[in-house]
Every structure is written in structure tokens, then in C-alpha cells.
Write a protein that holds these residues in place. Structure first.
Motif, PDB file in Angstrom:
ATOM      1  N   GLN A  65       0.819  -1.220   0.000  1.00 41.39           N
ATOM      2  CA  GLN A  65       0.000   0.000   0.000  1.00 41.39           C
ATOM      3  C   GLN A  65       0.852   1.268   0.000  1.00 41.39           C
ATOM      4  OE1 GLN A  65      -3.856   0.579   0.324  1.00 41.39           O
ATOM      5  NE2 GLN A  65      -2.665   2.085  -0.752  1.00 41.39           N
ATOM      6  N   ARG A  69       1.134   4.255  -2.868  1.00 31.68           N
ATOM      7  CA  ARG A  69       0.929   5.689  -2.607  1.00 31.68           C
ATOM      8  C   ARG A  69       2.099   6.518  -3.120  1.00 31.68           C
ATOM      9  NH1 ARG A  69      -1.947   5.215   3.090  1.00 31.68           N
ATOM     10  NH2 ARG A  69      -4.052   5.080   2.281  1.00 31.68           N
ATOM     11  N   HIS A  72       1.863   6.679  -6.848  1.00 27.64           N
ATOM     12  CA  HIS A  72       0.789   7.612  -7.178  1.00 27.64           C
ATOM     13  C   HIS A  72       1.277   9.056  -7.059  1.00 27.64           C
ATOM     14  CE1 HIS A  72      -3.596   9.034  -6.376  1.00 27.64           C
ATOM     15  NE2 HIS A  72      -3.263   9.189  -7.632  1.00 27.64           N
ATOM     16  N   ALA A  84      -6.471   4.425 -11.940  1.00 30.94           N
ATOM     17  CA  ALA A  84      -6.373   4.112 -10.510  1.00 30.94           C
ATOM     18  C   ALA A  84      -7.624   3.371 -10.062  1.00 30.94           C
ATOM     19  CB  ALA A  84      -6.199   5.392  -9.699  1.00 30.94           C
ATOM     20  N   VAL A  86      -9.437   1.932  -6.397  1.00 32.62           N
ATOM     21  CA  VAL A  86      -9.405   1.920  -4.937  1.00 32.62           C
ATOM     22  C   VAL A  86     -10.198   0.726  -4.410  1.00 32.62           C
ATOM     23  CG1 VAL A  86      -9.041   4.412  -4.699  1.00 32.62           C
ATOM     24  CG2 VAL A  86     -11.379   3.500  -4.716  1.00 32.62           C
ATOM     25  N   ALA A 110      -6.639   7.442  -0.012  1.00 32.81           N
ATOM     26  CA  ALA A 110      -7.181   6.376  -0.856  1.00 32.81           C
ATOM     27  C   ALA A 110      -6.517   5.042  -0.519  1.00 32.81           C
ATOM     28  CB  ALA A 110      -6.961   6.712  -2.326  1.00 32.81           C
ATOM     29  N   LEU A 112      -5.506   2.477  -2.295  1.00 31.93           N
ATOM     30  CA  LEU A 112      -5.218   2.042  -3.660  1.00 31.93           C
ATOM     31  C   LEU A 112      -4.994   0.543  -3.725  1.00 31.93           C
ATOM     32  CD1 LEU A 112      -2.728   4.848  -4.681  1.00 31.93           C
ATOM     33  CD2 LEU A 112      -4.989   4.472  -5.662  1.00 31.93           C
ATOM     34  N   LEU A 115      -2.644   0.749  -9.901  1.00 25.60           N
ATOM     35  CA  LEU A 115      -2.383   1.908 -10.760  1.00 25.60           C
ATOM     36  C   LEU A 115      -1.823   1.404 -12.080  1.00 25.60           C
ATOM     37  CD1 LEU A 115      -0.446   4.249  -8.284  1.00 25.60           C
ATOM     38  CD2 LEU A 115      -2.729   4.664  -9.200  1.00 25.60           C
TER      39      LEU A 115
END
Length: 135
Positions: A65, A69, A72, A84, A86, A110, A112, A115
Motif C-alpha cells: 500500500q 501511494r 501515485h 487508478a 481503490v 485512498a 489504492l 495503478l
């Protein structure tokens, strides 16, 4: 052969069905952004016609995670548009609901799960640094 690279990064703790689902959705975003990556229809020896597919290979990576991030954030800083997905989108059933739940989160909060991006090779490699090849 290609100046660009297509990279999909999925969260490493997802179930297999989730990884496949997210990969399919993320890929559709890349195709929508760049329809010119789609080649000609395929034909088999019997003359049956099949859907055209991407002319460019895609690399599928995994990350946790926090790394997602970071990836991103890097893509946003470089102005690279991404697809993207979620976590909350797994509980929806259609596009409008996906967009509604997606809009509730910012890059900072978020959850995520995936991506995808297409960028110049060096840029794509810098953005996705820390992700690993999918096992």
C-alpha cells in the motif's frame, strides 16, 4: 522498439481474482487514453476473426500500500495520467458507482489497489521504483 512503457502495479495482498479484475480495469484506462496502441484484428488459420489487442507489451508489478501511494504521488508530481482503482470499488456494481466512491478519496487517504500508466521508459521506471515483478 518502444519509446514508452506501460506499467500496471497491483497491491501485493489482493486475492488472485482481485488482481486479475483490477488489471483488466486498469488496462482499459490505458487503452482509452491511447487508442493508437491497439493493433489489427487477429485471424486464425480457419479464418475466424478475433479482437485486436495492444501492440505494446505491458509489465505487471506488485507493491504494498505505501509503495502504491508513493508511485501515485510520483505520477502526480510528473503530470503522468494514471488509471487508478481503490479498494472500495470492489463493492460497487457499475461505472457510475465506481466513480462516486472513487471521488470520496484523495491521494493521501485512498486505499489504492492498483495503478497503471504509460510514459517514456525512464519516467515510468522512476515512477514505479520500489515495485517488484509479479510472482
Amino acid at each position: 522498439m518502444f519509446d514508452t512503457k506501460i506499467v500496471l502495479v497491483v497491491r501485493d495482498d489482493l486475492a488472485t481474482w482481485q488482481k486479475l479484475n483490477v488489471t483488466a480495469f486498469l488496462t482499459s484506462g490505458i487503452v482509452a487514453q491511447t487508442p493508437t496502441i491497439i493493433g489489427e484484428a487477429y485471424r486464425d488459420a480457419a479464418g475466424n476473426v478475433y479482437n485486436p489487442m495492444s501492440i505494446q507489451p505491458m509489465v505487471v508489478l506488485v507493491a504494498d500500500q505505501e509503495t502504491l501511494r508513493t508511485i501515485h504521488r510520483r505520477s502526480l508530481e510528473r503530470g503522468v495520467t494514471t488509471s487508478a482503482y481503490v479498494e472500495e470499488m470492489f463493492a460497487t456494481g457499475h461505472d457510475a458507482a465506481n466513480r462516486e466512491v472513487f471521488a470520496k478519496f484523495s491521494p493521501e487517504d485512498a486505499k489504492l489497489v492498483g495503478l497503471a500508466l504509460r510514459a517514456e521508459k525512464k519516467v515510468a521506471d522512476k515512477i514505479t521504483k520500489g515495485a517488484k515483478m509479479h510472482p
